[in-house]
Design an enzyme around this catalytic site. Structure first.
Site, mmCIF file in Angstrom:
data_model
loop_
_atom_site.group_PDB
_atom_site.id
_atom_site.type_symbol
_atom_site.label_atom_id
_atom_site.label_comp_id
_atom_site.label_asym_id
_atom_site.label_seq_id
_atom_site.Cartn_x
_atom_site.Cartn_y
_atom_site.Cartn_z
ATOM 1 N N SER A 131 0.844 -1.193 0.000
ATOM 2 C CA SER A 131 0.000 0.000 0.000
ATOM 3 C C SER A 131 0.878 1.240 0.000
ATOM 4 C CB SER A 131 -0.902 0.012 1.238
ATOM 5 O OG SER A 131 -1.516 1.277 1.415
ATOM 6 N N TYR B 218 -1.905 -0.835 10.191
ATOM 7 C CA TYR B 218 -1.957 -1.305 8.800
ATOM 8 C C TYR B 218 -0.731 -0.831 8.027
ATOM 9 C CZ TYR B 218 -3.575 -1.264 3.905
ATOM 10 O OH TYR B 218 -3.679 -1.409 2.532
#
Length: 266
Positions: free
Chosen positions: A146, A159
């Site tokens: 990401s 995350y």
């Protein structure tokens, strides 16, 4: 069994004929686009997710919770049984714990959940499937991370940290298994129009009172995308397909960004 080839022009219908592919998180968003891209080019595809969907985008489905050691082991065994081996593993499964109060709101369980889903799921599947790749002296592993690994958001630090750890792990693994003819790369999506982004926009709309179109425009502006639009799952799928093909035969240990120009290079 003859070694499958992964070489042919991009988009050709037989580009991945005979190639056996496992895609985690493969029923929606980026994962579904990746599975469809491989299947459309002739690959034998297994997709995994925690729960089935009404309409499978491509391939055969295996229900598995890869955030657990037992789920990852069961998936590796079932994918190997169905396919006879895995030539390309796309570790795309992931989830994000939303922490509106920021990092100090993150309990230990929040950290462990995001680490298990985003890092350890890949570690465990790689560990289970690499012996087969090593025995064949060939294989491709792609970790989907990401942009938050470089630009962490305050509401999603566990995350982001897990995705950053996956990047380091991916590079180290590439160094270790390259001698066996196995390539390992990381794909870094920016803002992509997925169900997760739709949920994010819904939260922005609900919290701000803005209409959906205005919330979308503000998100694009906040992210700072030079191409002035979010990406599509197919944009990421095409990059994954390239990295899995022999056109990328000398690429390993790298990070490849699909972000419309939004993520800084340094």
């Amino acid at each position: 069994m003859t070694t499958p080839t992964m070489t042919s022009p991009s988009g050709a219908s037989g580009e991945f004929a005979g190639v056996r592919v496992l895609v985690t998180g493969g029923t929606k968003g980026i994962g579904a686009a990746v599975a469809a891209r491989f299947a459309g080019a002739g690959a034998d595809v297994v997709v995994a997710a925690r729960t089935p969907v009404d309409e499978l985008p491509a391939g055969r489905f295996v229900a598995a919770d890869v955030a657990t050691a037992e789920g990852a082991a069961a998936l590796a065994a079932e994918a190997t049984r169905l396919l006879g081996g895995v030539d390309v593993l796309v570790n795309n499964a992931g989830s994000q714990t939303y922490l509106p109060g920021g990092a100090l709101d993150a309990a230990d369980d929040d950290w462990y959940r995001d680490l298990d889903t985003n890092l350890m799921s890949a570690v465990r599947l790689d560990r289970a499937l690499l012996p087969g790749m090593i025995a064949r002296d060939r294989g491709v592993i792609i970790h989907v991370t990401s942009g938050q690994a470089r630009l962490p958001g305050p509401a999603s630090l566990p995350y982001a940290a897990a995705k950053a750890a996956t990047t380091v792990y991916s590079k180290g693994l590439a160094n270790e298994v390259g001698k066996h003819g196995i390539r390992v790369n990381t794909v870094v999506p920016g803002l992509i129009e997925t169900p997760a982004v739709t949920r994010r926009l819904d939260r922005i709309t609900a919290d701000s009172g803005l209409d959906a179109a205005t919330a979308r425009r503000q998100l694009i502006d906040r992210v700072g995308i030079p191409l002035c639009r979010p990406g599509l799952p197919a944009d990421v799928a095409e990059l994954v397909a390239f990295l899995a093909s022999d056109r990328a035969a000398f690429l390993t240990g790298g990070q490849y960004v699909a972000d419309g120009g939004s993520i800084p290079t340094v």
